[in-house]
Design a protein around this motif. Structure first.
Motif: not given
Ligand SMILES: [Zn+2]
Length: 200
Positions: A158-163, A175-182
């Motif tokens: 899971s994305c460490s920024r938005c989960g 890559k995060c589906k939601e916030c595009a964080y790598f």
């Molecule tokens: Zn994210």
């Protein structure tokens, strides 16, 4: 009819035994591990109640009868419950594709995470990742494991920024589906497929 513990509809996760009344047929359809008699649905096996709200289906997932003990060379699946710079701790939920309860604990040293040299664990695995690992020493407590191999590594993260769930976009690149964080992980070749089983 009194509505006591024996009569009420069982809840998801409750442990039941063969013959336990689970629900009435007005509320649910009997699924796996159940049988229906008259207007009632009963457990056919011992295990945990599982409810599918959309399908109005109540099922019983049977518990493994014999204890599964992880042995050297076994493939296991678990969640990362602790991560330091030099090692991760994994709580094992599946051994050779069989669910285990209570769980076993495994540690994986930074040198056993990737064939590539890593300074620290967090370059390849993070807290809460789901990993597929191999037992390399079953004589120690906790067990010792490795993530080295194309079928071993992180199978879901899971994305460490938005989960949100991370998607694999390249070898070990997510890559995060939601916030595009790598993010970077040591992923398995089937990362994100939802398959827990080890393919041979
Ligand atoms: Zn994210």
């Amino acid at each position: 009819m009194t509505l006591d513990i024996f009569d009420r509809t069982k809840e998801a996760g409750e442990l039941v035994f063969p013959g336990t009344r689970l629900a009435v047929t007005e509320e649910f359809i009997g699924g796996y591990g159940t049988y229906t008699e008259g207007n009632n649905i009963y457990a056919a096996v011992a295990g945990k109640v599982s409810i599918n709200i959309e399908k109005h289906e109540i099922s019983v997932m049977s518990k493994p009868t014999a204890a599964v003990i992880p042995k050297e060379g076994d493939i296991v699946i678990g969640g990362v419950v602790n991560a330091s710079l030099q090692m991760i701790t994994v709580s094992i939920h599946y051994v050779k594709n069989k669910e285990v309860y209570p769980t076993y604990t495994m540690v994986i040293h930074v040198s056993q995470i990737s064939r590539e040299y890593l300074d620290t664990v967090d370059e390849a695995v993070c807290l809460a990742d789901i990993v597929r690992a191999k037992v390399i020493d079953d004589k120690t407590i906790p067990l010792q494991g490795t993530l080295i191999g194309s079928q071993l590594g992180v199978i879901l993260a899971s994305c460490s920024r938005c989960g949100s769930q991370l998607e694999k976009i390249g070898r070990d690149k997510l890559k995060c589906k939601e916030c595009a964080y790598f993010e970077k992980r040591k992923t398995t070749i089937d990362y994100g497929s939802g398959k827990l089983a080890f393919k041979t």
